[in-house]
Scaffold this motif. Structure first.
Motif, PDB file in Angstrom:
ATOM      1  N   SER A 190       7.806  -4.074  -0.130  1.00 16.01           N
ATOM      2  CA  SER A 190       7.582  -2.587   0.324  1.00 16.01           C
ATOM      3  C   SER A 190       8.031  -2.547   1.882  1.00 16.01           C
ATOM      4  O   SER A 190       7.774  -3.344   2.865  1.00 16.01           O
TER       5      SER A 190
ATOM      6  N   TYR B 194       4.223  -8.175   7.816  1.00 15.19           N
ATOM      7  CA  TYR B 194       3.322  -8.349   6.874  1.00 15.19           C
ATOM      8  C   TYR B 194       3.606  -8.086   5.443  1.00 15.19           C
ATOM      9  O   TYR B 194       2.948  -7.725   4.566  1.00 15.19           O
TER      10      TYR B 194
ATOM     11  N   THR C 243      -3.480  -4.618  10.303  1.00 13.70           N
ATOM     12  CA  THR C 243      -3.666  -4.474   8.970  1.00 13.70           C
ATOM     13  C   THR C 243      -4.758  -4.770   8.083  1.00 13.70           C
ATOM     14  O   THR C 243      -5.668  -5.846   8.716  1.00 13.70           O
TER      15      THR C 243
ATOM     16  N   VAL D 178      -4.914  -4.940   4.692  1.00 17.11           N
ATOM     17  CA  VAL D 178      -4.499  -5.347   3.420  1.00 17.11           C
ATOM     18  C   VAL D 178      -5.097  -6.688   3.096  1.00 17.11           C
ATOM     19  O   VAL D 178      -4.311  -7.663   3.749  1.00 17.11           O
ATOM     20  N   GLY D 179      -5.928  -6.922   2.346  1.00 12.45           N
ATOM     21  CA  GLY D 179      -6.682  -8.295   2.067  1.00 12.45           C
ATOM     22  C   GLY D 179      -7.198  -8.782   3.192  1.00 12.45           C
ATOM     23  O   GLY D 179      -7.495  -9.907   3.234  1.00 12.45           O
ATOM     24  N   ARG D 180      -7.585  -8.037   4.237  1.00 13.73           N
ATOM     25  CA  ARG D 180      -8.356  -8.552   5.465  1.00 13.73           C
ATOM     26  C   ARG D 180      -9.377  -7.692   5.725  1.00 13.73           C
ATOM     27  O   ARG D 180      -9.412  -6.585   5.463  1.00 13.73           O
TER      28      ARG D 180
ATOM     29  N   LEU E 211      -2.716  -0.219   8.711  1.00  9.87           N
ATOM     30  CA  LEU E 211      -2.093  -0.564   7.647  1.00  9.87           C
ATOM     31  C   LEU E 211      -3.109  -0.325   6.322  1.00  9.87           C
ATOM     32  O   LEU E 211      -3.953  -1.346   6.397  1.00  9.87           O
ATOM     33  N   SER E 212      -3.201   0.599   5.604  1.00 10.65           N
ATOM     34  CA  SER E 212      -4.266   0.877   4.829  1.00 10.65           C
ATOM     35  C   SER E 212      -4.490  -0.204   3.287  1.00 10.65           C
ATOM     36  O   SER E 212      -3.208  -0.436   3.010  1.00 10.65           O
ATOM     37  N   ALA E 213      -5.576  -0.379   2.815  1.00  8.83           N
ATOM     38  CA  ALA E 213      -5.686  -1.211   1.777  1.00  8.83           C
ATOM     39  C   ALA E 213      -5.630  -0.159   0.428  1.00  8.83           C
ATOM     40  O   ALA E 213      -5.664  -0.741  -0.758  1.00  8.83           O
ATOM     41  N   GLY E 214      -5.754   0.998   0.555  1.00 13.64           N
ATOM     42  CA  GLY E 214      -5.844   2.037  -0.478  1.00 13.64           C
ATOM     43  C   GLY E 214      -6.335   3.241  -0.128  1.00 13.64           C
ATOM     44  O   GLY E 214      -6.721   3.773   1.169  1.00 13.64           O
TER      45      GLY E 214
ATOM     46  N   THR F 204      -9.494   3.496   2.298  1.00 13.42           N
ATOM     47  CA  THR F 204      -9.483   3.095   3.714  1.00 13.42           C
ATOM     48  C   THR F 204      -9.705   4.062   4.708  1.00 13.42           C
ATOM     49  O   THR F 204     -10.507   3.915   5.595  1.00 13.42           O
TER      50      THR F 204
ATOM     51  N   LEU G  65      -0.917   4.989  -1.143  1.00 10.75           N
ATOM     52  CA  LEU G  65       0.115   4.385  -0.331  1.00 10.75           C
ATOM     53  C   LEU G  65      -0.118   5.177   1.006  1.00 10.75           C
ATOM     54  O   LEU G  65       0.436   6.352   1.171  1.00 10.75           O
TER      55      LEU G  65
END
Length: 431
Positions: free
Chosen positions: A85, A91, A132, A134-136, A154-157, A160, A207
């Protein structure tokens, strides 16, 4: 017998792709995809390729990181295109591939979500903080919250934005304006906005990125960027290195980006927390033998924006045995525990720093002996606070703190120094 030459590195090209898919790709990126034998990517990225791009497609499995070397090896000898992406080095998968291959692959970037968002908002990229999740852990946002700063998450979904709004309210930033930018770069991109205090919008597209104009509530505790946060910022049971001593201690430890701290005798975790707040890449382990205090340290770390702080529940020096080599060590309690100071000293590499604080005469005698043998700087820190005295004001003196700070050098490596233990001193006494 002629030895076989080593296998060449896999032929890998990493291609950034946006929500606009194939139509948004530059000619070089399209050519690389056309020349590939196999394309590896997330299911969402692979779905953006049109049917005319007739190439074998392989989706990353979960978890991704262990699968990277396996898939690269499985397709060795073939031209591999990896879809990512936006900008693969922002990231993205580009960093992981560089670590696995040992050399940077060919990278064809696309505008990142940061670039797209700042273009829509009119924000200068260099003045925009990026975090971010994302995964954090979501809690890491808290370290970036400062009044009137611009923050991009930076969103995880899809959920968020609501989680971010709740965190802003909890951390005293409820008045902050939030804008959720969905599917940036696509024809159907969308922006919704509101204020964290009243955020009630339903989840939208998964997204998305979240732009936050940070505004601190008038009654919220002010947390600066420098060490020496207010004592009220911490949950504690009295075992806390107080604000002014803490600031002096962090100054002696001198954290730098990417460095690792051992905080021995964690107490409330304040030294490790503020070490990690100095830069996002700073890391720390805090060692605390009391499970109740260990849990409190973890809560303080999450609330103050450094949830990656590693809390080790156990008694030092035994609990130090499996920790990675530190760049600096802080000892806030338990100095006279047998072998503790020697273990910390031995663990430090040349150039590493050690700082130890104490308020007892027994530990002060130990530090004086180490100072005589190893050098460094031995200081006494004293703080007094103004308090009411009848109808007047006077000074109340806090217990003075003796501090030894030293940088390990190769010419000061004489044998161990230790004194008899003080059975009444808790290893969690000061931080």
């Amino acid at each position: 017998m002629t030895p076989h030459p080593p296998n060449p590195l896999p032929d890998v090209t990493v291609i950034g792709i946006g929500a606009d898919g194939w139509d948004g790709l530059a000619p070089a990126s399209r050519d690389a995809l056309g020349a590939a034998h196999v394309v590896i990517g997330g299911a969402r990225q692979l779905a953006l390729l049109p049917e005319v791009c007739d190439v074998e497609r392989v989706a990353w499995p979960t978890p991704l990181r262990p699968a990277v070397p396996v898939l690269l090896e499985a397709h060795r000898g073939r031209r591999i295109a990896v879809l990512a992406s936006g900008d693969p080095m922002f990231y993205g998968i580009g960093r992981t591939l560089t670590e696995v291959l040992g050399v940077p692959p060919r990278v064809l970037p696309h505008p990142s979500s940061l670039s797209h968002a700042c273009a829509r908002l009119g924000w200068a990229v260099e003045e925009t903080e990026v975090v971010t999740v994302v995964g954090r852990p979501l809690g890491r946002i808290a370290a970036a919250l400062h009044d009137r700063r611009r923050l991009l998450v930076l969103s995880a979904g899809a959920d968020t934005p609501a989680d971010v709004a709740a965190l802003l309210r909890d951390r005293g930033f409820g008045p902050s304006r939030m804008r959720v930018l969905e599917r940036l770069g696509a024809e159907d991109e969308r922006c919704v906005e509101g204020v964290a205090d009243g955020w009630d919008l339903p989840p939208g597209d998964a997204l998305n990125v979240i732009a936050v104009d940070c505004r601190r509530a008038p009654d919220a505790l002010r947390l600066g960027a420098a060490p020496g946060l207010p004592d009220a910022a911490y949950e504690h049971d009295g075992q806390l290195t107080k604000r002014h001593i803490r600031a002096a201690t962090l100054g002696a430890l001198a954290p730098a980006p990417g460095e690792l701290l051992w905080d021995v005798g964690g107490g409330s975790g304040s030294i490790a927390v503020e070490w990690m707040r100095t830069h996002p890449s700073c890391r720390a382990f805090t060692v605390e033998r009391d499970p109740v205090r260990a849990g409190r340290i973890a809560r303080n770390a999450d609330r103050l924006g450094v949830p990656a702080l590693r809390v080790v529940t156990g008694a030092a020096p035994a609990a130090l045995a499996q920790l990675p080599t530190p760049d600096a060590v802080f000892i806030g309690g338990g100095l006279t525990a047998p072998g503790l100071l020697a273990a910390c000293w031995d663990a430090l590499p040349v150039g590493g720093r050690l700082v130890a604080n104490t308020v007892t005469l027994e530990s002060e005698a130990l530090l004086a002996e180490w100072y005589r043998r190893r050098g460094g700087e031995l200081v006494r820190l004293a703080v007094a606070h103004a308090v009411p005295v009848g109808g007047f004001t006077g000074w109340r003196q806090a217990m003075p703190v003796t501090q030894w700070c030293v940088t390990k050098s190769s010419d000061r490596s004489s044998g161990p120094i230790d004194l008899a233990p003080d059975p009444d001193l808790s290893p969690g006494a000061a931080t």
